[in-house]
Structure formats: structure tokens, C-alpha cells
Design an enzyme around this catalytic site. Sequence first.
Site, PDB file in Angstrom:
ATOM      1  N   LEU A 242     -10.613  -6.455 -12.712  1.00  0.00           N
ATOM      2  CA  LEU A 242     -11.937  -5.806 -12.606  1.00  0.00           C
ATOM      3  C   LEU A 242     -12.626  -5.876 -13.966  1.00  0.00           C
ATOM      4  O   LEU A 242     -12.004  -5.627 -15.002  1.00  0.00           O
ATOM      5  CB  LEU A 242     -11.787  -4.349 -12.174  1.00  0.00           C
TER       6      LEU A 242
ATOM      7  N   HIS B  89       0.507   0.831 -13.376  1.00  0.00           N
ATOM      8  CA  HIS B  89       1.266  -0.367 -13.777  1.00  0.00           C
ATOM      9  C   HIS B  89       2.761  -0.040 -13.806  1.00  0.00           C
ATOM     10  O   HIS B  89       3.158   1.002 -14.346  1.00  0.00           O
ATOM     11  CB  HIS B  89       0.794  -0.856 -15.158  1.00  0.00           C
TER      12      HIS B  89
ATOM     13  N   ARG C 293      -6.479  -8.311  -8.603  1.00  0.00           N
ATOM     14  CA  ARG C 293      -7.587  -9.062  -9.232  1.00  0.00           C
ATOM     15  C   ARG C 293      -8.165  -8.237 -10.375  1.00  0.00           C
ATOM     16  O   ARG C 293      -8.214  -7.012 -10.287  1.00  0.00           O
ATOM     17  CB  ARG C 293      -8.654  -9.397  -8.200  1.00  0.00           C
TER      18      ARG C 293
ATOM     19  N   GLY D  23      -9.525  -5.326 -21.365  1.00  0.00           N
ATOM     20  CA  GLY D  23      -8.287  -6.104 -21.485  1.00  0.00           C
ATOM     21  C   GLY D  23      -7.449  -6.033 -20.221  1.00  0.00           C
ATOM     22  O   GLY D  23      -7.854  -5.439 -19.222  1.00  0.00           O
TER      23      GLY D  23
ATOM     24  N   ALA E   2       8.659   6.976  -8.519  1.00  0.00           N
ATOM     25  CA  ALA E   2       7.987   7.692  -9.620  1.00  0.00           C
ATOM     26  C   ALA E   2       6.469   7.547  -9.499  1.00  0.00           C
ATOM     27  O   ALA E   2       5.712   8.500  -9.717  1.00  0.00           O
ATOM     28  CB  ALA E   2       8.472   7.147 -10.959  1.00  0.00           C
TER      29      ALA E   2
ATOM     30  N   ASN F 180      -5.829   2.507 -13.074  1.00  0.00           N
ATOM     31  CA  ASN F 180      -4.833   1.548 -12.607  1.00  0.00           C
ATOM     32  C   ASN F 180      -3.435   2.132 -12.780  1.00  0.00           C
ATOM     33  O   ASN F 180      -3.218   3.035 -13.586  1.00  0.00           O
ATOM     34  CB  ASN F 180      -4.941   0.239 -13.397  1.00  0.00           C
TER      35      ASN F 180
ATOM     36  N   GLY G  16       0.781  -1.238   0.000  1.00  0.00           N
ATOM     37  CA  GLY G  16       0.000   0.000   0.000  1.00  0.00           C
ATOM     38  C   GLY G  16       0.808   1.281   0.000  1.00  0.00           C
ATOM     39  O   GLY G  16       0.322   2.320   0.448  1.00  0.00           O
ATOM     40  N   SER G  17       2.036   1.242  -0.586  1.00  0.00           N
ATOM     41  CA  SER G  17       2.808   2.499  -0.592  1.00  0.00           C
ATOM     42  C   SER G  17       2.139   3.537  -1.489  1.00  0.00           C
ATOM     43  O   SER G  17       2.188   4.742  -1.194  1.00  0.00           O
ATOM     44  CB  SER G  17       4.251   2.243  -1.019  1.00  0.00           C
TER      45      SER G  17
ATOM     46  N   ASP H 263      -4.242  -4.462 -18.682  1.00  0.00           N
ATOM     47  CA  ASP H 263      -3.263  -3.369 -18.834  1.00  0.00           C
ATOM     48  C   ASP H 263      -3.288  -2.777 -20.245  1.00  0.00           C
ATOM     49  O   ASP H 263      -2.246  -2.406 -20.800  1.00  0.00           O
ATOM     50  CB  ASP H 263      -1.842  -3.866 -18.483  1.00  0.00           C
TER      51      ASP H 263
HETATM   52  C1  GRF Z   1       2.758  -0.826  -7.784  1.00  0.00           C
HETATM   53  O1  GRF Z   1       4.054  -1.013  -8.265  1.00  0.00           O
HETATM   54  C2  GRF Z   1       1.808  -0.727  -8.901  1.00  0.00           C
HETATM   55  O2  GRF Z   1       2.386  -0.237 -10.076  1.00  0.00           O
HETATM   56  C3  GRF Z   1       1.347  -2.137  -9.117  1.00  0.00           C
HETATM   57  O3  GRF Z   1       1.326  -2.687  -7.827  1.00  0.00           O
HETATM   58  C4  GRF Z   1       2.274  -2.026  -7.019  1.00  0.00           C
HETATM   59  C5  GRF Z   1       1.577  -1.653  -5.727  1.00  0.00           C
HETATM   60  O4  GRF Z   1       2.477  -1.262  -4.761  1.00  0.00           O
HETATM   61  N1  GRF Z   1       0.087  -2.197  -9.785  1.00  0.00           N
HETATM   62  P1  GRF Z   1       1.956  -0.665  -3.401  1.00  0.00           P
HETATM   63  O5  GRF Z   1       1.080  -1.691  -2.753  1.00  0.00           O
HETATM   64  O6  GRF Z   1       1.234   0.581  -3.739  1.00  0.00           O
HETATM   65  O7  GRF Z   1       3.194  -0.400  -2.572  1.00  0.00           O
END
Ligand code: GRF
Length: 375
Positions: free
Chosen positions: A270, A286, A268, A320, A350, A284, A186-187, A322
Amino acid sequence: MLHTTASTLEEIALLREELSHKGQKLVLTNGVFDLLHVGHIRYLAEARALGDCLVVAINDDASTRSLKGPSRPIHRAENRAEMLLALRSVDRVVIFSEKHATRVIDAIRPHIYVKGGDYTPDTLVGEEKALMDKLGTEIRILSLSPGESTTATLERVTEAEKKENVATADTSQATPRIAILGSGTGSNARALLAAAAEGRLGAEVSVVVCDVPGAGILDIAEEYGVPTLVIDPKSKKRGHLSDEALQQLTDELTAIGVDLVVCAGFMRILREPLLSAFPERVLNLHPSLLPKYPGLNSAARALEAGDAETGCTVHLIDAGIDTGPILRQAHVPIFPDDTVDSLTARIHEAEHHIYPEVVADLLRSRAAATSHERA
Ligand code: GRF
């Protein structure tokens, strides 16, 4: 014959003669009759009942302006005439160009002249009064319906507009609500919650949803005092949510009144019915420069491929994996001594920077578009 357009003074003068021959009476009144209201309707019915034919003389647009000011008339003279002629009580309309009706009275020589109760015989325009005395015209002052006037109508419109503006302002000022969905440490949720707490997000985080009981993201939500919702995927398949779980999640988010669904490490997929419930409002993040390296282990794959850089992508979720429209990307260099962990940490940095920014920008542009639509 039913008239729908204004008559000339000559036509009315002839009509007056015909009526006289039949022993009938022509009633004349005059005014602007710009915004028809029930006071007018009652007044005109009463005037008509005094004789056998009611003629209404209305000021043209230029004379209305000089009488009532530059914002009037609201309706041009031809249309005012058409509206009046649609009333059962009005037989004919003439349009005249002076402020006062002396020329009209002189041409028509009405049997009865009617004015509203805002006049008394003494406040009638002097030259009109003198002329009618000479013509032997009977002058009748009719009482007006209290509270039913053009001024009162305009005041009601202004009041209604004020209320409308307050209602619009209220809706547009309502703070948007976001839901953060995550499965892990959850950063990114922390970055979003911090931005919300500092007023940089332009939104409140209304709920943090997680499919993994005990995940770090739940502690972070608690730290920020944000309600959490742990969902049961009701599916053993990796990365999958059952139809039932998706429906439940959709219902929960709808009930909370969520404006934007923000996935931050939610592992998961969606799909419907959630995507249709929040069209173009599911985001999202990625950890790669999409369309490169969709799916899992993106940092490791970039490293193995010997790429000089990778990055992160914020995109809308579509059907799809991503593949949805890209909203923003940040580039991250890959150094020769990088490991998956060091590279992942750099990508995270970033991510923490751009994700809150994209959410804030998106909400801002949506709010601007909504207020533009309203205007
Ligand atoms: C992130 O790197 C994000 O790009 C990916 O999952 C990771 C989640 O990291 N979808 P965090 O739980 O927010 O630290």
C-alpha cells in the site's frame, strides 16, 4: 468629543448645568446592561430622542452581583461602559456602586429619568421616586421590545449550548468503521470480526477487501454478513497495485467513511494516495519481531537462523516495507522440534490475540484525544 470611558458624577453634574443653560435636556437611565441586545439598542435610542444628551448609569460589578446573582456580570463594568459609549445614542456613562440609583439621581438631577417597561411609576424604587418628585424630574417609562431581553438572550445561549452538546455527543458516539484487507485464509480477519461481533473492538467492520477472487477471507466475511470488495490489482508485478487500482481503493474506502484500514495478510504494498488519505490509520500485522525478518517467509527464516524465539508485530504502514512505527509485539517461543507449520500456527495464535486488542486500544485512545480536543 467622543467618550470611550466612564465619566465621574461631578463631570456629569457640570454637563447638566451646561445643558440647562442652553435650554437643553439631560436624560438619565440606569441598569446593568450586561449583555447588549437589540432591545437595549431600541430602548436607548428612544431614551436619547426624549432629550439632548443621554447618560447611562451602570451598576459596578459588586452591585451587579448583589442584584443578579454570583454568575453576573458577564462583562466587567469598564467594558460595559465602553460598549455603551460606542452606541450613537449614548453620550456618557457613569458607574455606580449601590444597588439603587438614588445617589446618582441626586448628583445629576436629570431633566428626564427613563426606565424600561418592566417598571411602572408605582414600582420604581420608593426613595428614587420621592427624590425625583422633589427635583421635578420627569419620569418616563418606555415599552420594551417583546422577546428581546437579557433573560431571553441567556436562554438562547443555553439552548444553543444544548444543541452543540447533542451534536458533539452524536459525533463522538458514532461507531468507528474499519476495513480489513487480506489475500489469504483470513484467520486474523476472523479474529477481528469475532471481536467486533462481541463488542470488543469498539468498531464495526464495514468492508473486507481482497485481491484474490475465491480467497478464504471472503467466505469468512460472508459468514459475518460483512460486505466484500474484490479488487483488481491492475498489475502483473507480484505484491504490486497499479496507481489506478490504488486510487480506486482509496476512493472506495473514503466513500465508505472508513476510520481505520487494517491489513491482515494483504499481500500487496500500500502506498500513495492511500496512505495520505488515511494518515497513521493504516495498520499491518507481520509474523516476526520487527525489525527482524521483514518481507516474506519470516517464520522459516527465524527457524533457519536457530532463534530461540520469534513473534508478531502490529505496526503502522509507512512508505517502506514493514518499517512503520511499531504499536505492539508478542513474543512466541521456538521449540527444537518446530516445523514452519507448527511455528506459524503458534505465531497465528499470538496474532489473533493481539491484533483485535491493538485495534480496540487505538480507537479508544483516538476517541479520547478527539473529545479532549473538543473540550
Ligand atoms: C499473518 O501471519 C500475518 O502476520 C501476515 O499474513 C498472515 C495472514 O494470515 N501478514 P491470515 O490470512 O490472517 O490467516
